[in-house]
Design a protein around this motif. Structure first.
Motif, PDB file in Angstrom:
ATOM      1  N   SER A  21     -46.733  53.793  -4.142  1.00 53.21           N
ATOM      2  CA  SER A  21     -47.594  54.941  -3.883  1.00 53.21           C
ATOM      3  C   SER A  21     -47.526  55.910  -5.064  1.00 53.21           C
ATOM      4  N   ARG A  22     -48.488  56.776  -5.130  1.00 55.17           N
ATOM      5  CA  ARG A  22     -48.501  57.789  -6.183  1.00 55.17           C
ATOM      6  C   ARG A  22     -47.237  58.644  -6.105  1.00 55.17           C
ATOM      7  N   SER A 172     -38.211  52.381  -1.238  1.00 51.11           N
ATOM      8  CA  SER A 172     -39.634  52.074  -1.387  1.00 51.11           C
ATOM      9  C   SER A 172     -39.826  50.708  -2.056  1.00 51.11           C
ATOM     10  N   ARG A 176     -41.639  47.469  -0.357  1.00 52.98           N
ATOM     11  CA  ARG A 176     -42.787  46.826  -1.007  1.00 52.98           C
ATOM     12  C   ARG A 176     -42.522  45.349  -1.236  1.00 52.98           C
TER      13      ARG A 176
END
Length: 181
Positions: A21-22, A172, A176
């Motif tokens: 994600s950003r 994260s 992912r």
């Protein structure tokens, strides 16, 4: 034929993993910036900027002049390189090892080969930085006046965020990669 197969496996690893994600990209890019103030403070001390220490303290505690001219920049470079490794958790080189790396170059990075060292690093950084924070009132209390001690504190305080942010980026990355399967 072998190179086509290895290229295909690299592509499939990189393509089948969802992009970060950003927020995770920003978080990962913040880590080297968080390490920068303490690095700059250390380099300033090395090149002779008055940071509040007496010549005797610089000589006995930091090896300046002398070995400190090598050791302090080396610590700084190693610290920044370690911080930059966080970017691998949001970059393609965290999915496929760069070609120039011996033995593993061009091969997919195993999830646990990235997650375990990153998680251990996050844990160790958190424990070390918070233990130093708890002992801050004893650090250099006799060597620095209040103004110089405050500057040093403001330069080192961002390091408290390094471990937790690395932990967030590591989780994260793991999530992912788990979705990739």
């Amino acid at each position: 034929m072998t190179t086509e197969v290895s290229r295909d496996s690299r592509r499939s690893t990189a393509l089948s993993t969802p992009p970060p994600s950003r927020w995770m990209r920003w978080t990962a890019h913040a880590v080297p910036l968080i390490a920068l103030p303490s690095s700059l403070w250390r380099l300033a001390m090395t090149v002779g900027v008055p940071v509040g220490y007496s010549d005797a303290v610089l000589r006995t505690d930091y090896g300046l002049p002398g070995s400190g001219y090598f050791v302090l920049p080396l610590i700084t470079v190693l610290q920044e390189l370690a911080a930059l490794l966080t970017l691998g958790l949001v970059s393609n080189w965290g999915l496929v090892a760069p070609r120039w790396l011996p033995f593993i170059g061009g091969r997919p990075v195993r999830t646990w080969a990235a997650v375990v060292p990153a998680a251990l690093g996050a844990l160790i950084l958190t424990v070390v930085t918070f233990s130093q924070y708890l002992a801050w009132d004893k650090v250099d209390s006799g060597s620095l006046d209040d103004a110089h001690r405050s500057v040093m504190g403001w330069c080192y305080a961002p390091l408290l965020l390094w471990g937790p942010l690395l932990g967030v980026v590591t989780v994260s990355y793991y999530l992912r990669r788990r979705r990739q399967r």
